[in-house]
Write a protein that holds these residues in place. Structure first.
Motif: not given
Length: 302
Positions: A144, A190, A212, A215
C-alpha cells in the motif's frame, strides 16, 4: 648573520616534530571525528532500540515503547529507526502477544469472553498469531505504501506494523464489548498507520487519510458482518445443544440410557403412558364428533 641564525632556528624546529602522544593534549577533539559519537537509540528512549541490545532483551525498553505508542504515537514513529534489523520489532510483537494473551486468559477465567478455561490457551497462541500477523500485515502495508509512493523499504513497513501492536493489550480488554471491540480495533489500528504514513513514509496526510479511510470502511463492514454471523452461529449452536439435551431426556423417559440400552420397566411404563394418551385423544375426538353431529341435527330440525 642574524637572519641566518633565525632561519636555522626555524628549520631546526621544523626538523624536530612533536613526540607522539603529546600532540593535541588539552585540546578538544575536532568536530565530526576522533570522539565516540552517540548512536541512534543509545539513550534508550522509547521508539528507539538500544545500540547494545541488538541480540539481547530489555523488558523495560519494551514497556516504555508500548507506553509511548499508547500516549504519543506521533513522537514514537517520528523517532523510530527506519532500519536496524528485525529482532527488536519481533521481540516487541511477541511480548505484546504474551501480555494480550494473559489479559484474555484472565477475562476468560472470570467469564467475560465466553471462552471459559479454554481462554488460557491464548497465552500461547496470541504471541504466535502476532508474530505471523506482523509479517503479513507488514507485507500488505508495504504494498500500500509503495503504491502511495513511499521511498521506504520492507523493513520500515514491518517496523511500523509490529510496533503498532503496542495497543493490543488494551484492545484485548475492549474486545469483550460486542461490536465496539471491532470498531475500536479497526479505527485505532488505521489511525496508527496514518501517523506512520506521514512520519515514516513521508506521505501527505490527506492522501493517506483517503486511502486508509477507504480501507477502514471495508474492514468495518467485513468485521462487523463477520462478528454478527459468528454470534448468530453461536446462538444457533446453543439452541441445537438445548434441543439435543431435550431429546436425550425424552429417550431417558422412554427407558433408553446414554449407552443406548433399554430399561424394560421404564419402556413399559412409557408405552403404557403413550397408549393412554392415544386412547384419551381418540375419546376426545369421538366426543367432539358426537357434539358436532348433535349440533347439526338440531340445526336441521329448526
Amino acid at each position: 648573520m642574524s637572519d641566518d641564525k633565525n632561519t636555522g632556528n626555524d628549520t631546526s624546529g621544523a626538523d624536530n616534530p612533536t613526540p607522539p602522544g603529546e600532540a593535541g593534549q588539552g585540546e578538544s577533539p575536532p568536530a565530526g571525528g576522533g570522539g565516540t559519537q552517540p548512536q541512534p537509540g543509545s539513550t534508550g528512549e522509547p521508539g528507539q532500540g538500544s545500540s547494545g541490545s541488538a541480540s539481547g532483551f530489555d523488558l523495560g525498553t519494551v514497556i516504555a515503547q508500548m507506553q509511548q505508542v499508547l500516549t504519543d504515537p506521533t513522537g514514537f514513529y517520528r523517532a523510530m529507526p527506519r532500519e536496524g534489523g528485525y529482532s527488536e520489532p519481533i521481540i516487541f510483537a511477541l511480548v505484546m502477544g504474551a501480555i494480550s494473551g494473559a489479559v484474555f486468559a484472565v477475562l476468560s477465567i472470570v467469564g467475560l469472553t465466553g471462552a471459559g478455561v479454554a481462554g488460557l490457551a491464548a497465552i500461547i497462541w496470541m504471541p504466535v498469531a502476532m508474530f505471523i500477523g506482523s509479517f503479513i500485515g507488514g507485507a500488505i502495508m508495504f504494498v500500500i505504501w509503495k503504491l502511495m509512493g513511499s521511498p521506504r523499504d520492507f523493513q520500515a513497513a514491518y517496523r511500523c506494523v509490529a510496533y503498532s501492536y503496542g495497543v493490543m493489550p488494551v484492545l484485548a480488554i475492549v474486545s469483550i464489548i460486542p461490536y465496539v471491540g471491532t470498531i475500536v480495533r479497526v479505527v485505532w489500528g488505521l489511525w496508527l498507520m496514518l501517523i506512520a504514513s506521514v512520519e515514516v513514509h513521508e506521505r501527505a496526510r490527506q492522501t493517506a487519510l483517503i486511502v486508509l479511510g477507504i480501507i477502514g470502511v471495508v474492514l468495518l463492514i467485513t468485521g462487523l458482518s463477520g462478528e454478527r454471523a459468528s454470534r448468530q452461529l453461536a446462538a444457533t449452536g446453543q439452541q441445537s445443544a438445548a434441543e439435543v439435551q431435550k431429546s436425550l431426556q425424552s429417550l431417558q423417559q422412554l427407558g433408553v440410557d446414554e449407552q443406548g440400552q433399554i430399561d424394560p420397566e421404564k419402556a413399559g411404563r412409557a408405552l403404557g403412558d403413550f397408549m393412554r394418551g392415544m386412547q384419551e385423544a381418540a375419546e376426545g375426538t369421538q366426543q367432539q364428533e358426537a357434539a358436532e353431529g348433535t349440533q347439526q341435527q338440531e340445526q336441521q330440525s329448526e
